[in-house]
Write an enzyme that holds these catalytic residues in place. Sequence first.
Site, PDB file in Angstrom:
ATOM      1  N   SER A   1       0.868  -0.979   0.136  1.00  0.00           N
ATOM      2  CA  SER A   1       0.049  -0.174  -0.069  1.00  0.00           C
ATOM      3  C   SER A   1       1.012   1.257   0.130  1.00  0.00           C
ATOM      4  O   SER A   1       1.997   1.268   0.511  1.00  0.00           O
ATOM      5  CB  SER A   1      -0.821   0.096   1.071  1.00  0.00           C
ATOM      6  OG  SER A   1      -1.551   1.307   1.567  1.00  0.00           O
TER       7      SER A   1
ATOM      8  N   TYR B   1      -2.250  -0.997  10.480  1.00  0.00           N
ATOM      9  CA  TYR B   1      -2.413  -1.058   9.086  1.00  0.00           C
ATOM     10  C   TYR B   1      -0.914  -0.404   8.628  1.00  0.00           C
ATOM     11  O   TYR B   1      -0.088  -1.165   7.591  1.00  0.00           O
ATOM     12  CB  TYR B   1      -3.415  -0.537   8.346  1.00  0.00           C
ATOM     13  CG  TYR B   1      -3.530  -0.720   6.753  1.00  0.00           C
ATOM     14  CD1 TYR B   1      -4.016  -1.834   6.360  1.00  0.00           C
ATOM     15  CD2 TYR B   1      -3.029   0.067   6.159  1.00  0.00           C
ATOM     16  CE1 TYR B   1      -4.101  -2.191   5.030  1.00  0.00           C
ATOM     17  CE2 TYR B   1      -2.986  -0.121   4.554  1.00  0.00           C
ATOM     18  CZ  TYR B   1      -3.838  -1.328   4.353  1.00  0.00           C
ATOM     19  OH  TYR B   1      -3.832  -1.720   2.816  1.00  0.00           O
TER      20      TYR B   1
END
Length: 316
Positions: free
Chosen positions: A173, A186
Amino acid sequence: MIFLMDLQMMLLDVIYFILRNSMRMVMRPRTKPIDGELVLITGSGGGLGRIFAQEFTRHGAEVVLWDIDGDANEQTAKLVREMGGRAHTYTVDVTKREEVYRHAELVREDLGRDVTMLVNNAGVVAGRRMMDCPDELMERTMKVNCHALFWTVKAFLPQMKAQNHGHIVTIASVLGLFSTACVEDYCASKFAAVGFHESLAHELLAEEIEGVKTTLVCPYIVDTGMFEGCKIREEVELILPPLEPQYCVEQAMNAILIDQPLVCIPRLTYLPVLSRALLPWESNVVTYRFMGSDKCMYPFIETMQKQAKNSSIMVA
């Protein structure tokens, strides 16, 4: 004298690769054929994993589908078979290394061949502020997004190295390259995934295993529902909207098929990476505030809280 000669060669190589990659932006290099490859995709039951399965099938590959949700995984397999492709489903919890190793052996036994392409796509997020988040949820994020990479690569890389043929893809990501507030679990897991992948790529290069390629995929927020509610400043969102899942996978596939080591999707997200590296911390903070990125996860956290509350009411 040897040092100066090596320095000169290094600088020439640096210039060459800068020019080569600049040319790639205007002249697309030839793609490699992947028909007949055996591609294993984690998290294949939905989101990007399902689309990856379909895209690899379109290119003639055979797919092995791993997901913890057996029913969703079978739905992906059904879509692949309707396209005329071959799909093999396994219900696997990738956070459990013994389960990963056992199913890796099972795949070899069932199919009589080795996996040649590994797509580590499975991912989760707790969706709660750190101080409100149960430790178990934060551990789960790290296990799925980071620890599982070790188990799957250890399960399949030795055969790739032995054959000097393979490809390892890590779906990370942009939040593994720069961070934002309220998603500590995350960001930590994706920064770890990026570090894992880059170290692995360097290891393969150091060992001169040229036949095993690596691609690190760092997409912006994808409209799969995983970060439902996440919102940046409206004017900025006009030029940086959430990615359509199909577009995201197509861009990732373009990178995989030309053995591109790293791709950020969209290209505009390369700018924050450079900004983080070159500008003072305070400058980046000011930019985040202008874009609304500093509090973009606030509505996402609220959405997750509402969903959790509604679920508890329904259970009650």
